[in-house]
Scaffold this motif. Sequence first.
Motif, PDB file in Angstrom:
ATOM      1  N   THR A  50      72.632  26.531  42.107  1.00 24.60           N
ATOM      2  CA  THR A  50      71.628  27.090  41.210  1.00 24.60           C
ATOM      3  C   THR A  50      71.881  26.656  39.776  1.00 24.60           C
ATOM      4  N   ILE A  51      73.160  26.680  39.365  1.00 21.02           N
ATOM      5  CA  ILE A  51      73.509  26.214  38.019  1.00 21.02           C
ATOM      6  C   ILE A  51      73.188  24.730  37.872  1.00 21.02           C
ATOM      7  N   TYR A  52      73.397  23.987  38.942  1.00 20.45           N
ATOM      8  CA  TYR A  52      73.094  22.562  38.957  1.00 20.45           C
ATOM      9  C   TYR A  52      71.612  22.309  38.704  1.00 20.45           C
ATOM     10  N   GLY A  53      70.776  23.275  39.087  1.00 18.84           N
ATOM     11  CA  GLY A  53      69.336  23.144  38.905  1.00 18.84           C
ATOM     12  C   GLY A  53      68.898  23.193  37.455  1.00 18.84           C
ATOM     13  N   ILE A  54      69.830  23.482  36.516  1.00 16.20           N
ATOM     14  CA  ILE A  54      69.473  23.423  35.097  1.00 16.20           C
ATOM     15  C   ILE A  54      69.002  22.021  34.724  1.00 16.20           C
ATOM     16  N   ASN A  55      69.524  21.024  35.428  1.00 14.13           N
ATOM     17  CA  ASN A  55      69.009  19.665  35.294  1.00 14.13           C
ATOM     18  C   ASN A  55      67.662  19.604  36.016  1.00 14.13           C
ATOM     19  N   PRO A  56      66.545  19.490  35.302  1.00 14.52           N
ATOM     20  CA  PRO A  56      65.237  19.540  35.969  1.00 14.52           C
ATOM     21  C   PRO A  56      65.012  18.415  36.962  1.00 14.52           C
ATOM     22  N   MET A  57      65.710  17.285  36.806  1.00 12.19           N
ATOM     23  CA  MET A  57      65.534  16.188  37.746  1.00 12.19           C
ATOM     24  C   MET A  57      66.155  16.499  39.101  1.00 12.19           C
ATOM     25  N   VAL A  58      67.008  17.509  39.174  1.00 18.73           N
ATOM     26  CA  VAL A  58      67.539  17.948  40.465  1.00 18.73           C
ATOM     27  C   VAL A  58      66.409  18.462  41.336  1.00 18.73           C
ATOM     28  N   GLY A  59      65.559  19.304  40.766  1.00 22.06           N
ATOM     29  CA  GLY A  59      64.416  19.808  41.519  1.00 22.06           C
ATOM     30  C   GLY A  59      63.443  18.716  41.899  1.00 22.06           C
TER      31      GLY A  59
END
Length: 289
Positions: A231-240
Amino acid sequence: MRQNINRNSDVSTVPSNPLVIRIEPSKGWVSLKLKELWAYRELLYFLVWRDIKVRYKQTVLGVAWALIQPFFTMVVFSLFFGRLARMPSDGVPYPLFSFAALVPWTFFANGLNQASNSLVGSANLIKKVYFPRLAIPIATVLSGVVDFILSFIMLVGLMFYFGFTPTINVFWFPLFLLLALVTSLGASLWFSALNVEFRDVRYIMPFLTQLWMFSTPIVYPGSLLSEPWRTIYGINPMVGVVEGFRWALLGTPLAFGQSIMVSSFVACLLLLSGALYFRRMEKTFADVV
């Protein structure tokens, strides 16, 4: 005699104070003035068309460069990460796994790198003509849609080559494409405005783009991370964006919940804050650029 009287009467009806339109710089935090941008939509169209023509003018391979870059990057990743490092790929052939991520990433990275220099490159236009300056980075990002379409067609060909057919998840694909566009445009507005004032931004961009790429699950799956780190990794919008592309097209596992919501929220925040900062600094562009 009558004609002279009529002429004099016509002259007397002309207003002594003609209409004057004064363009003044904005002060403080200002509105986005999207209505003004919509009024200049024809200019936006011609700026997009200009960027497309300039990009492929006097090139040997023309639009084929839109396919060459992600394809050979996919070959390198497949050789070193897929075959030598044995990187997991969520049950998908590694070439297809990496190329499905490179398609949105190339669209984002090219838009960011080119839009960050778009204002400096259009200095003569900015100094001579008034128009919404937002049109310049927006046009640069939108011009990359042509490259995206070409590389996406190649991705569909790879899917059929490896025997993958889209599932019902493909109906979510337009939303992830919109998320990629929002992320690219938001970051482009920030760095294009910063580059006008700080010219060393253009030297930072290659390093920042490379760092951003390896912090995005392109050569590795996001499933390697467990909660709450995912979830913290999702702060990078390109992850989504990347995980959403793979899920919608290839059916890979996706924690469709907190990480996607975090990426979407950060992307919208990036766009809104970038647009507000751009409008705040817009008054200095003609003097500084």
